[in-house]
Scaffold this motif. Sequence first.
Motif, PDB file in Angstrom:
ATOM      1  N   LEU A  53       1.019  -1.275  -0.206  1.00  0.00           N
ATOM      2  CA  LEU A  53      -0.499  -0.250  -0.215  1.00  0.00           C
ATOM      3  C   LEU A  53       0.726   0.508  -0.102  1.00  0.00           C
ATOM      4  O   LEU A  53       0.209   2.230  -0.310  1.00  0.00           O
ATOM      5  CB  LEU A  53      -0.616   0.549   0.940  1.00  0.00           C
ATOM      6  N   LEU A  54       2.080   1.544   0.360  1.00  0.00           N
ATOM      7  CA  LEU A  54       2.485   1.996   1.001  1.00  0.00           C
ATOM      8  C   LEU A  54       4.020   2.357  -0.394  1.00  0.00           C
ATOM      9  O   LEU A  54       4.249   3.605  -0.874  1.00  0.00           O
ATOM     10  CB  LEU A  54       4.105   2.167   1.873  1.00  0.00           C
ATOM     11  N   SER A  55       4.271   1.237  -0.340  1.00  0.00           N
ATOM     12  CA  SER A  55       5.348   1.095  -2.348  1.00  0.00           C
ATOM     13  C   SER A  55       4.435   1.058  -3.772  1.00  0.00           C
ATOM     14  O   SER A  55       5.214   1.692  -4.227  1.00  0.00           O
ATOM     15  CB  SER A  55       6.294   0.401  -2.321  1.00  0.00           C
ATOM     16  N   PHE A  56       4.142   0.446  -3.434  1.00  0.00           N
ATOM     17  CA  PHE A  56       3.070  -0.200  -5.427  1.00  0.00           C
ATOM     18  C   PHE A  56       1.798   0.584  -5.233  1.00  0.00           C
ATOM     19  O   PHE A  56       1.762   1.715  -6.160  1.00  0.00           O
ATOM     20  CB  PHE A  56       2.437  -0.970  -5.282  1.00  0.00           C
ATOM     21  N   ALA A  57       1.150   1.116  -4.644  1.00  0.00           N
ATOM     22  CA  ALA A  57      -0.022   1.561  -4.503  1.00  0.00           C
ATOM     23  C   ALA A  57      -0.149   3.201  -5.765  1.00  0.00           C
ATOM     24  O   ALA A  57      -0.889   4.028  -5.809  1.00  0.00           O
ATOM     25  CB  ALA A  57      -1.088   2.141  -3.241  1.00  0.00           C
ATOM     26  N   PRO A  58       0.866   3.888  -4.377  1.00  0.00           N
ATOM     27  CA  PRO A  58       1.148   5.135  -5.261  1.00  0.00           C
ATOM     28  C   PRO A  58       1.615   4.986  -7.273  1.00  0.00           C
ATOM     29  O   PRO A  58       0.612   5.721  -7.720  1.00  0.00           O
ATOM     30  CB  PRO A  58       2.333   5.584  -4.685  1.00  0.00           C
ATOM     31  N   THR A  59       2.271   5.010  -7.009  1.00  0.00           N
ATOM     32  CA  THR A  59       2.841   3.564  -8.806  1.00  0.00           C
ATOM     33  C   THR A  59       1.389   3.458  -9.215  1.00  0.00           C
ATOM     34  O   THR A  59       1.021   3.831 -10.082  1.00  0.00           O
ATOM     35  CB  THR A  59       4.146   3.300  -8.675  1.00  0.00           C
ATOM     36  N   TYR A  60       1.168   2.496  -9.046  1.00  0.00           N
ATOM     37  CA  TYR A  60      -0.007   2.304  -9.590  1.00  0.00           C
ATOM     38  C   TYR A  60      -1.662   3.444  -9.685  1.00  0.00           C
ATOM     39  O   TYR A  60      -2.672   3.508 -11.381  1.00  0.00           O
ATOM     40  CB  TYR A  60      -0.665   1.252  -8.709  1.00  0.00           C
ATOM     41  N   ALA A  61      -1.341   4.305  -8.243  1.00  0.00           N
ATOM     42  CA  ALA A  61      -2.538   5.878  -8.367  1.00  0.00           C
ATOM     43  C   ALA A  61      -2.487   6.602  -9.614  1.00  0.00           C
ATOM     44  O   ALA A  61      -3.250   6.597 -10.371  1.00  0.00           O
ATOM     45  CB  ALA A  61      -2.384   5.973  -7.076  1.00  0.00           C
ATOM     46  N   ILE A  62      -1.299   6.059  -9.983  1.00  0.00           N
ATOM     47  CA  ILE A  62      -0.948   6.948 -11.835  1.00  0.00           C
ATOM     48  C   ILE A  62      -1.406   6.162 -13.227  1.00  0.00           C
ATOM     49  O   ILE A  62      -1.589   6.994 -13.158  1.00  0.00           O
ATOM     50  CB  ILE A  62       0.987   7.101 -11.528  1.00  0.00           C
ATOM     51  N   VAL A  63      -1.156   5.182 -13.445  1.00  0.00           N
ATOM     52  CA  VAL A  63      -1.424   4.195 -14.145  1.00  0.00           C
ATOM     53  C   VAL A  63      -3.253   4.624 -14.006  1.00  0.00           C
ATOM     54  O   VAL A  63      -3.741   4.585 -15.274  1.00  0.00           O
ATOM     55  CB  VAL A  63      -1.251   3.047 -14.131  1.00  0.00           C
ATOM     56  N   ALA A  65      -4.774   7.124 -12.689  1.00  0.00           N
ATOM     57  CA  ALA A  65      -5.477   7.948 -12.348  1.00  0.00           C
ATOM     58  C   ALA A  65      -5.713   8.984 -14.672  1.00  0.00           C
ATOM     59  O   ALA A  65      -6.370   9.115 -14.749  1.00  0.00           O
ATOM     60  CB  ALA A  65      -4.423   9.043 -12.172  1.00  0.00           C
ATOM     61  N   PHE A  66      -4.698   8.459 -15.177  1.00  0.00           N
ATOM     62  CA  PHE A  66      -4.429   8.524 -16.695  1.00  0.00           C
ATOM     63  C   PHE A  66      -5.631   7.491 -17.321  1.00  0.00           C
ATOM     64  O   PHE A  66      -5.904   8.046 -17.733  1.00  0.00           O
ATOM     65  CB  PHE A  66      -3.119   8.518 -17.253  1.00  0.00           C
ATOM     66  N   ALA A  67      -5.912   6.758 -16.912  1.00  0.00           N
ATOM     67  CA  ALA A  67      -6.664   5.824 -17.293  1.00  0.00           C
ATOM     68  C   ALA A  67      -8.303   6.236 -17.262  1.00  0.00           C
ATOM     69  O   ALA A  67      -9.312   6.377 -17.819  1.00  0.00           O
ATOM     70  CB  ALA A  67      -6.424   4.318 -16.907  1.00  0.00           C
ATOM     71  N   LEU A  68      -8.452   6.507 -15.881  1.00  0.00           N
ATOM     72  CA  LEU A  68      -9.809   6.663 -14.893  1.00  0.00           C
ATOM     73  C   LEU A  68      -9.641   8.798 -15.690  1.00  0.00           C
ATOM     74  O   LEU A  68     -11.388   8.283 -15.695  1.00  0.00           O
ATOM     75  CB  LEU A  68      -9.757   6.693 -13.769  1.00  0.00           C
ATOM     76  N   LEU A  69      -9.191   9.508 -15.595  1.00  0.00           N
ATOM     77  CA  LEU A  69      -9.021  10.525 -16.310  1.00  0.00           C
ATOM     78  C   LEU A  69     -10.103  10.157 -17.369  1.00  0.00           C
ATOM     79  O   LEU A  69     -11.253  10.896 -17.792  1.00  0.00           O
ATOM     80  CB  LEU A  69      -8.013  11.928 -16.170  1.00  0.00           C
ATOM     81  N   ILE A  70      -9.794   9.994 -18.790  1.00  0.00           N
ATOM     82  CA  ILE A  70     -10.153   9.540 -19.741  1.00  0.00           C
ATOM     83  C   ILE A  70     -11.360   9.266 -20.173  1.00  0.00           C
ATOM     84  O   ILE A  70     -12.393   9.289 -20.077  1.00  0.00           O
ATOM     85  CB  ILE A  70      -9.018   8.561 -20.998  1.00  0.00           C
ATOM     86  N   ALA A  71     -11.959   7.915 -19.386  1.00  0.00           N
ATOM     87  CA  ALA A  71     -12.796   7.425 -19.233  1.00  0.00           C
ATOM     88  C   ALA A  71     -14.119   7.877 -18.480  1.00  0.00           C
ATOM     89  O   ALA A  71     -14.887   7.997 -19.105  1.00  0.00           O
ATOM     90  CB  ALA A  71     -12.882   5.671 -17.932  1.00  0.00           C
ATOM     91  N   LEU A  72     -13.323   8.661 -17.629  1.00  0.00           N
ATOM     92  CA  LEU A  72     -14.307   8.874 -17.035  1.00  0.00           C
ATOM     93  C   LEU A  72     -14.922  10.782 -17.351  1.00  0.00           C
ATOM     94  O   LEU A  72     -16.578  10.864 -17.703  1.00  0.00           O
ATOM     95  CB  LEU A  72     -14.714  10.035 -15.538  1.00  0.00           C
ATOM     96  N   LEU A  73     -13.973  11.140 -18.074  1.00  0.00           N
ATOM     97  CA  LEU A  73     -14.832  12.101 -19.191  1.00  0.00           C
ATOM     98  C   LEU A  73     -15.137  11.817 -20.572  1.00  0.00           C
ATOM     99  O   LEU A  73     -16.199  12.051 -20.602  1.00  0.00           O
ATOM    100  CB  LEU A  73     -13.384  12.662 -19.289  1.00  0.00           C
ATOM    101  N   VAL A  74     -15.136  11.113 -21.233  1.00  0.00           N
ATOM    102  CA  VAL A  74     -16.122  10.347 -22.138  1.00  0.00           C
ATOM    103  C   VAL A  74     -17.598   9.744 -21.165  1.00  0.00           C
ATOM    104  O   VAL A  74     -18.596   9.867 -22.165  1.00  0.00           O
ATOM    105  CB  VAL A  74     -14.728   8.891 -22.512  1.00  0.00           C
ATOM    106  N   ALA A  75     -17.334   9.478 -20.141  1.00  0.00           N
ATOM    107  CA  ALA A  75     -18.054   8.715 -19.912  1.00  0.00           C
ATOM    108  C   ALA A  75     -19.559   9.893 -19.065  1.00  0.00           C
ATOM    109  O   ALA A  75     -20.936   9.589 -19.046  1.00  0.00           O
ATOM    110  CB  ALA A  75     -18.324   7.554 -18.451  1.00  0.00           C
ATOM    111  N   ALA A  76     -19.265  11.362 -19.406  1.00  0.00           N
ATOM    112  CA  ALA A  76     -20.236  12.025 -18.684  1.00  0.00           C
ATOM    113  C   ALA A  76     -21.431  12.515 -19.992  1.00  0.00           C
ATOM    114  O   ALA A  76     -22.105  12.580 -19.766  1.00  0.00           O
ATOM    115  CB  ALA A  76     -18.947  13.494 -18.328  1.00  0.00           C
ATOM    116  N   TRP A  77     -21.023  12.335 -21.077  1.00  0.00           N
ATOM    117  CA  TRP A  77     -21.741  12.008 -22.003  1.00  0.00           C
ATOM    118  C   TRP A  77     -22.641  11.005 -22.423  1.00  0.00           C
ATOM    119  O   TRP A  77     -24.088  11.638 -21.610  1.00  0.00           O
ATOM    120  CB  TRP A  77     -20.955  12.246 -23.543  1.00  0.00           C
ATOM    121  N   PRO A  78     -22.734  10.332 -22.034  1.00  0.00           N
ATOM    122  CA  PRO A  78     -23.970   9.084 -21.721  1.00  0.00           C
ATOM    123  C   PRO A  78     -24.190   8.929 -20.650  1.00  0.00           C
ATOM    124  O   PRO A  78     -26.087   8.860 -20.711  1.00  0.00           O
ATOM    125  CB  PRO A  78     -23.401   7.556 -22.349  1.00  0.00           C
TER     126      PRO A  78
END
Length: 149
Positions: A53-63, A65-78
């Motif tokens: 949680l202290l070592s892997f989670a921050p790196t996974y959060a970056i991945v 964040a990028f994936a969710l940013l795109i997807a959540l913005l796209v999902a806003a339309w439907p």
Amino acid sequence: MAVIRWLLAFLLAVLVTALLGSVIQTQFNLARIAELGQQIDWGTRLEVTLFDLLSFAPTYAIVSAFALLIALLVAAWPASRLPGLGRGWFALAGFVAIYTALAAMNAMLPVTLIGASRGLLGTLLLSAAGAVGGFLYASVLVQRQKGQN
């Protein structure tokens, strides 16, 4: 104020996705070690989980964040067209975002960086963590909007 509301919802989605994903990843790794015959007690499982949680989670959060940013913005339309299904759209978007990110990383990189994504079950569980993040994102936005009306 809308930007702050959106940012808080987005950060919650990323945080939850990364934390759940980290726990899933850790447990899959420990399961593979146990398959080799190594006994793993609950104390060790907890210690390794907290370490990840202290070592892997921050790196996974970056991945995430990028994936969710795109997807959540796209999902806003439907979601805006069918508001009754809004949370479902955002949950689906979170699932697809993480699934796509894992598939892209596994296809482009010479090794699988996230061991749990080597198999279908792990990939689906990691993607489900994205769905939880997307659902919470929508829930926070709806809750905040109701509170301001």
